[in-house]
Design an enzyme around this catalytic site. Structure first.
Site, PDB file in Angstrom:
ATOM      1  N   ASP A   1       1.738  -0.954  11.961  1.00  0.00           N
ATOM      2  CA  ASP A   1       1.899   0.156  12.908  1.00  0.00           C
ATOM      3  C   ASP A   1       0.495   0.531  13.339  1.00  0.00           C
ATOM      4  O   ASP A   1      -0.299   1.017  12.533  1.00  0.00           O
ATOM      5  CB  ASP A   1       2.589   1.316  12.175  1.00  0.00           C
ATOM      6  CG  ASP A   1       2.634   2.594  13.009  1.00  0.00           C
ATOM      7  OD1 ASP A   1       2.070   2.609  14.115  1.00  0.00           O
ATOM      8  OD2 ASP A   1       3.233   3.575  12.522  1.00  0.00           O
TER       9      ASP A   1
ATOM     10  N   TYR B   1      -1.669   9.160   1.484  1.00  0.00           N
ATOM     11  CA  TYR B   1      -0.694   8.857   2.512  1.00  0.00           C
ATOM     12  C   TYR B   1      -1.369   8.518   3.826  1.00  0.00           C
ATOM     13  O   TYR B   1      -2.104   9.304   4.377  1.00  0.00           O
ATOM     14  CB  TYR B   1       0.251  10.047   2.713  1.00  0.00           C
ATOM     15  CG  TYR B   1       1.212   9.832   3.848  1.00  0.00           C
ATOM     16  CD1 TYR B   1       2.195   8.851   3.760  1.00  0.00           C
ATOM     17  CD2 TYR B   1       1.134  10.584   5.005  1.00  0.00           C
ATOM     18  CE1 TYR B   1       3.066   8.630   4.798  1.00  0.00           C
ATOM     19  CE2 TYR B   1       2.009  10.374   6.051  1.00  0.00           C
ATOM     20  CZ  TYR B   1       2.967   9.391   5.938  1.00  0.00           C
ATOM     21  OH  TYR B   1       3.827   9.180   6.974  1.00  0.00           O
TER      22      TYR B   1
ATOM     23  N   LYS C   1       3.544   4.553   6.527  1.00  0.00           N
ATOM     24  CA  LYS C   1       4.482   3.953   5.569  1.00  0.00           C
ATOM     25  C   LYS C   1       4.450   2.446   5.604  1.00  0.00           C
ATOM     26  O   LYS C   1       4.005   1.829   6.536  1.00  0.00           O
ATOM     27  CB  LYS C   1       5.875   4.449   5.848  1.00  0.00           C
ATOM     28  CG  LYS C   1       6.170   5.681   5.000  1.00  0.00           C
ATOM     29  CD  LYS C   1       7.576   6.097   5.155  1.00  0.00           C
ATOM     30  CE  LYS C   1       7.991   6.133   6.584  1.00  0.00           C
ATOM     31  NZ  LYS C   1       7.163   7.034   7.364  1.00  0.00           N
TER      32      LYS C   1
END
Ligand code: F6R
Ligand code: MG
Ligand code: MG
Length: 378
Positions: free
Chosen positions: A12, A230, A233
């Site tokens: 991504d 984080y 994902k």
């Protein structure tokens, strides 16, 4: 015919107005780098695909898995798409390219990779599964059903080349260890592990028929563990070989008729149902989801890709988009009922993941702020 490697590498690197879809210019950028790579002989052939905000590169070559040149080509393709995304100020531009510079292999840098090497059969159908807003263990349930459940795959009962079952390679993502379990005899041991999707992920599946070899492979990179924080994902991808001694395409797809709950929806912190969709319908528009699954079919032919090529788009491979078919409408409706139902829990469990699985949390700060306000229970 020698051995061929299929490398499915995804990342991504930015999307339009939320974590939705890459811009067409990003796809063009990726194609241009890969077509240069084809001319230079780094890869034999390629197709691009997408699911939600993730771009997938499907490449064939003769260089084996984890090949530096092939991985560098994928890295450059994503870098080029990220540059386009940055120019347009798109969201999350370059987010999965965690390292400043490429160093040998994309594993551990951010992109996810599913690669398999095999001796090409006379006809070699392959299915690529691309998921968005979830994590690699989301494939545990469907893969167990495809390769170890005779109520899904009748071939396990009536095809002599499948009757002996399959061997599953399972990764413990926390300990960085792997184990091989043979089914059907080890089925209950296998399920004891892979039912825990917080820790165990199926990595590879092998046929027990030596002439076939590898049957399936999943990308099992955990972005949150790689970066230590984080950063996006690890929306997973998988490759599955089908037919002729392996599960039929229909047996591979059937488990997705159950919109199973998977983890990683919205902020990587919610449970949501797997929603089968076409590439074009994979924009996550309901609460950044629901988690999408796209299935694309093609052949490996003489080391190259064979799909539904269209004379009006020269040089482009068009893959069979299985979930585009209206027979999946009923599943989509059911998935949306489940999605709307679970969302009514708001920030309460079981809609959200347990504290240790949340992608991020304010709990330590809130605890600290209120630490002096607690009183003894009467
Ligand atoms: C990303 C995703 C999204 C984001 C959410 C918040 O793939 O699943 O649900 O987690 O949109 O994003 P930020 O924190 O970037 O505003
Ligand atoms: Mg994203
Ligand atoms: Mg994604």
């Amino acid at each position: 015919m020698g051995k061929v490697t299929v490398s499915l590498i995804k990342a991504d690197v930015g999307s339009v107005a939320g974590h939705t879809t890459p811009h067409p210019k990003m796809i063009e950028a990726v194609k241009s780098v890969l077509s240069d790579g084809t001319k230079k002989g780094i890869i034999e052939d390629f197709a691009t695909a997408r699911c939600g905000d993730d771009i997938s590169l499907i490449m064939t070559h003769d260089k084996g898995e984890n090949n530096e040149k092939v991985h560098k080509l994928a890295w450059d393709a994503f870098m080029s798409a990220a540059e386009e995304a940055k120019k347009m100020h798109l969201y999350g531009a370059g987010q999965d390219l965690l390292a400043e510079a490429f160093s040998g292999n994309v594993r551990g840098l951010g992109p996810g990779a599913a690669e398999m090497t095999f001796e090409e059969r006379k006809s070699e159908p392959v299915i690529a599964l691309l998921a968005d807003k979830t994590e690699p263990s989301a494939f545990n349930l469907p893969l167990a059903r495809i390769f170890a459940d005779p109520f899904t795959t009748t071939g396990l009962v009536i095809d002599t080349r499948m009757h002996a079952g399959f061997i599953f390679e399972v990764v413990d993502v926390k300990e960085h260890k792997k184990i091989k379990i043979s089914t059907p005899e080890g089925l209950h041991d296998l399920l004891a592990f892979i039912g825990d999707i917080t820790r165990y992920a199926i990595k590879r599946i092998f046929s027990k028929d030596n002439s076939i070899g590898i049957a399936a492979v999943v990308s099992t990179e955990k972005l949150s563990l790689i970066a230590g924080k984080y950063v996006g994902k690890d929306d997973p991808v998988a490759l599955i070989r089908a037919q002729s001694g392996l599960p039929a395409a229909g047996e591979v797809l059937q488990p997705f008729a159950f919109p199973a709950l998977v983890s990683g929806w919205m902020r990587g912190s919610h449970w949501g149902p797997f929603y089968p969709s076409s590439q074009d319908d994979s924009n996550p528009t309901f609460f950044d989801g629901p988690p999408r699954i796209v299935a694309l079919g093609f052949h490996v032919r003489d080391g190259k890709i064979q799909g539904l090529e269209d004379a009006s788009k020269p040089g482009e491979h068009i893959l069979l988009d299985y979930f585009k078919d209206s027979s999946w409408d009923a599943v989509r409706r059911q998935a949306m009922e489940v999605a709307i139902y679970i969302r009514r829990h708001g920030p309460f469990m079981p809609a959200i993941l347990p504290p240790e699985e949340l992608e991020y949390t304010t709990l330590p700060e809130v605890r600290k702020k209120l630490q002096d306000k607690w009183e003894e229970v009467d």
